[in-house]
Design a protein around this motif. Sequence first.
Motif, PDB file in Angstrom:
ATOM      1  N   LEU A   1      36.516  33.783  10.395  1.00 14.76           N
ATOM      2  CA  LEU A   1      37.491  32.719  10.647  1.00 14.76           C
ATOM      3  C   LEU A   1      38.271  33.027  11.921  1.00 14.76           C
ATOM      4  O   LEU A   1      38.642  34.173  12.167  1.00 14.76           O
ATOM      5  CB  LEU A   1      38.499  32.617   9.494  1.00 14.76           C
TER       6      LEU A   1
ATOM      7  N   ILE B   1      39.756  27.963  11.718  1.00 16.15           N
ATOM      8  CA  ILE B   1      38.430  27.443  12.076  1.00 16.15           C
ATOM      9  C   ILE B   1      37.374  28.438  11.617  1.00 16.15           C
ATOM     10  O   ILE B   1      37.391  29.602  12.015  1.00 16.15           O
ATOM     11  CB  ILE B   1      38.325  27.215  13.601  1.00 16.15           C
ATOM     12  N   ARG B   2      36.492  27.941  10.775  1.00 16.15           N
ATOM     13  CA  ARG B   2      35.428  28.805  10.257  1.00 16.15           C
ATOM     14  C   ARG B   2      34.302  28.906  11.282  1.00 16.15           C
ATOM     15  O   ARG B   2      33.829  27.882  11.797  1.00 16.15           O
ATOM     16  CB  ARG B   2      34.882  28.221   8.949  1.00 16.15           C
ATOM     17  N   GLY B   3      33.909  30.128  11.576  1.00 15.54           N
ATOM     18  CA  GLY B   3      32.771  30.341  12.458  1.00 15.54           C
ATOM     19  C   GLY B   3      31.474  30.151  11.708  1.00 15.54           C
ATOM     20  O   GLY B   3      31.417  30.285  10.482  1.00 15.54           O
ATOM     21  N   LEU B   4      30.433  29.821  12.447  1.00 13.31           N
ATOM     22  CA  LEU B   4      29.129  29.595  11.827  1.00 13.31           C
ATOM     23  C   LEU B   4      28.146  30.675  12.263  1.00 13.31           C
ATOM     24  O   LEU B   4      28.200  31.162  13.389  1.00 13.31           O
ATOM     25  CB  LEU B   4      28.580  28.217  12.208  1.00 13.31           C
TER      26      LEU B   4
ATOM     27  N   ILE C   1      26.469  29.425  23.177  1.00 11.23           N
ATOM     28  CA  ILE C   1      27.572  28.517  22.808  1.00 11.23           C
ATOM     29  C   ILE C   1      28.903  29.109  23.261  1.00 11.23           C
ATOM     30  O   ILE C   1      29.746  28.435  23.867  1.00 11.23           O
ATOM     31  CB  ILE C   1      27.578  28.271  21.278  1.00 11.23           C
TER      32      ILE C   1
ATOM     33  N   PHE D   1      28.169  35.397  14.620  1.00  3.05           N
ATOM     34  CA  PHE D   1      29.116  34.334  14.268  1.00  3.05           C
ATOM     35  C   PHE D   1      29.778  33.812  15.533  1.00  3.05           C
ATOM     36  O   PHE D   1      30.182  34.591  16.400  1.00  3.05           O
ATOM     37  CB  PHE D   1      30.202  34.868  13.332  1.00  3.05           C
TER      38      PHE D   1
ATOM     39  N   ALA E   1      32.717  30.730  16.812  1.00  6.83           N
ATOM     40  CA  ALA E   1      33.681  29.678  16.467  1.00  6.83           C
ATOM     41  C   ALA E   1      34.290  29.155  17.755  1.00  6.83           C
ATOM     42  O   ALA E   1      34.673  29.932  18.633  1.00  6.83           O
ATOM     43  CB  ALA E   1      34.777  30.220  15.549  1.00  6.83           C
ATOM     44  N   VAL E   2      34.354  27.839  17.861  1.00  9.83           N
ATOM     45  CA  VAL E   2      34.929  27.204  19.048  1.00  9.83           C
ATOM     46  C   VAL E   2      35.979  26.202  18.592  1.00  9.83           C
ATOM     47  O   VAL E   2      35.744  25.431  17.657  1.00  9.83           O
ATOM     48  CB  VAL E   2      33.842  26.469  19.868  1.00  9.83           C
ATOM     49  N   ASP E   3      37.120  26.237  19.250  1.00  6.15           N
ATOM     50  CA  ASP E   3      38.124  25.191  19.039  1.00  6.15           C
ATOM     51  C   ASP E   3      37.902  24.138  20.123  1.00  6.15           C
ATOM     52  O   ASP E   3      38.384  24.277  21.246  1.00  6.15           O
ATOM     53  CB  ASP E   3      39.533  25.775  19.137  1.00  6.15           C
TER      54      ASP E   3
END
Lengths: 699, 148
Positions: A155, A163-166, A176, A663, A665-667
């Motif tokens: 997260l 925001i949860r990372g994938l 990405i 993992f 995560a992007v805002d």
Amino acid sequence: MNSTRIPSATPNPPPTAAGWWTWLALGTAAVLLLPGCRMCPGRISHAPGSQPGSASAPPGSLPSPDEELWVIARGDAGAPADDDGGPGSGALIAHPVAWDQEVPLPLKHTEMRASISAHIATVSVIQQFSNPYEGKIEAVYVFPLPHHAAVNEFLMVIGERRIRGLIRERAQAEAIYCEAKRQGYVASLLTQERPNLFTQAVANIEPGKELEVRLTYFHTLAYEEGWYEFVFPMVVGPRFNPPGWTNSVAPAPRAVAARSAGRPTQVACLNPHERTGHDIALEVELEAGVNVEELVCRSHVITQRVAAPGRWSIALSPNDRIPNRDFVLRYRVAGDQLKSSLLTHRDERGGFFTLMLYPPRELVRLDRQPLEVVFVLDCSGSMRGRPLDQAKLAIERGLRQLRPDDTFQLIRFSNDASAFGPEPVPASPEHIRRALHYLAALKSEGGTMMLQGIEAALTFPHDWARLRFVCFLTDGYIGNEAQILAAIEQHLGASRIFSFGIGSSVNRYLIEHMAKVGRGAVAYLGPHDSAAHVMDTFMARIQHPTMTDLKLDWNGWRVTDVYPQRLPDLFVGRPVILTGRFEGAPDAEIRITGHAGAQPVQVSLHAPAVQSAAAHPALPHVWARMKIADLYDQWAFRPDPGVAEAIRKVALEYGLMSAYTAFVAVDASRRTVGREGTTVPVAVPVPDGVRYETTVGSP
Amino acid sequence: MKARLAYAAVLMSGALLLAQETDRPESAPAFRSMDLYFDVAGQALAAYQVEVVATRGRVRFVGIEGGEPPAFRSPPFYDPKALRGKRLILAAYHLETTPPTGRVRVATLHVQIASGEPAQFAVNVHTAANAAGRRIPATAALVERNTE
């Protein structure tokens, strides 16, 4: 290779000792010239575990290690110099030499919360980053986790927003992240460099802003002689990389930490007189399921209380929060230590289990064969001081407990390897006396050419009248783990390897895999442990035969995908943990057969009916992580694209970190102002008891 | 270069279309945020499972953010296996706080959209339930957030 000059930028002055900041104008100081970020185009990227010669990237003009400059990579290799000192500028910071100098870094605080139930720990790690400078930054932090950790949650927390990372294929996640960073979005990326070594990168942290990254992982606990052990590593030790090995994990003075020529993972090290505001808080909730009779932590000062019957609450003392050594918590449980146990879980994916398999009582009643014991001592520079002293004490203790019909050899290695004698000698009083004299004279200096130590210990002719036990005493501070493990696999023969991790923050992945591949066992000797006790425990264990050639008869229970696939030997006092998948109800007698010496041995274990579905939800992740570990071991010895693909598939399906997944995560809701910032490696102290001068270089 | 996307959001039957303008460099993907709303009319939403699929365009989900009401502030969980098939299956539940009613922003999805083709999404509600665990009627929609 970009050769952009990095203009100066003014950091936020520290709240107290502002006077010791000195600004250097360009032209009066050396400027670091760097390729792009490690993950992004322009920066060197290696497949994990790639072989020597697989990459090269000559650095440009770089400062010498003793320069007081730091920071320092511009992410956008093609961007022009930014002379306005605004966001996106590089930063130059100079420090006068001073003791206990505080260095502002992006990592402010780490918090670890663990919950232990039965022999499974669920651990949450929170890393708090901030930007103490006036320009935007990318923070890059190389940090350790347990090598068997199944990291399955990531997260990124910005203020109140989470925001949860994938989980993604690694290359895709890196792409990405790099694109988000380039476009000015706040983003974070978690990659695995080794099974116990990770890199956290956080892009576009604006001046004065803070954010958190939260990870969650599971792992099983080690168990031995009635004691469970929970370990949380806090710092990466400075690792030696033999000449030609490019996929390294290298220490560097923080002044040059961003230099990455041929070295994809740099661990930035604080100078001995420096400290950071980074501290750590730690809490463990322990619910063992049985009475805890004793609880010990020799690594740190802790507070402990019984929160409820059978439930303990442990915390790190506020006075002991410098993250420079492993946190090691041991607790002794009541009850029959020889009782095997089975945990099961079932969900829509099917059934999963872990089986903790204890050695049968019969082993204790059997005496051992004569031994050929080979002590191999790491005398490299990182062992100087307390670690070498502890290792010598342990070897001395071991030598004194050999029987006259045993033989022994003593091998040392650093830049090269040499031995006490040309071949093993009987453990006579005279030979022991001479060996102790030889041992006392050994000094630590130079590199860690462990491969030479391995070959010296395993390649001489085997005395078939004796079992060969190789005791390897090392901190494991090397970057070529795959090469070492492959050599053990190649040369092991009938030998068994017992690895002793010496020091406060050892490379547990290497130490435990040496024992795993070497079909032996592992022990740890911290700076505050008793060397005599650790060696006595080992010697007591090898006074009895091991149970070898293990075979499991599941007796009608439909079991598949059991890991580790090659069952280890069973030693007195030390169980092994197996994990697998099943169908149907596990309500049967499991039979385990094997040999103790030449004598056949059989034990039975009653598997109870399957427990409720919600009982152990971590088990699928534990199983998947162990499968990945088994596959990774195969890949390390025999690189095969099929194995890599199998790792990727399991990791993506179960949402786990691996060498091939990451993992991200992007805002995307907001783009930060200005171009991407300066890359700042998070510098860490060298581990407690390790000398900077003999591992990193001159401060 | 500051890239810019204008969207032609067509929200109908749970589908959202994001079109791309031409002033962006050909190869540069765009990042967008989309709010996921549930509408449960007069009911209280305590749990849901929903599937989001990119039916058009090259889309990567790059972050899942929690929603607006305290009950759904934690980001929902996702099924990693479904993600391999380029589907995002989200699920969330809560037990402690008062369930929200009406139209609820339960999550925000962050996506990366490759250039060259507008993206379109379909939203399919698998289930929604109230605090008693009973299924309730619900619709869901994605609405792009203005991120510039």
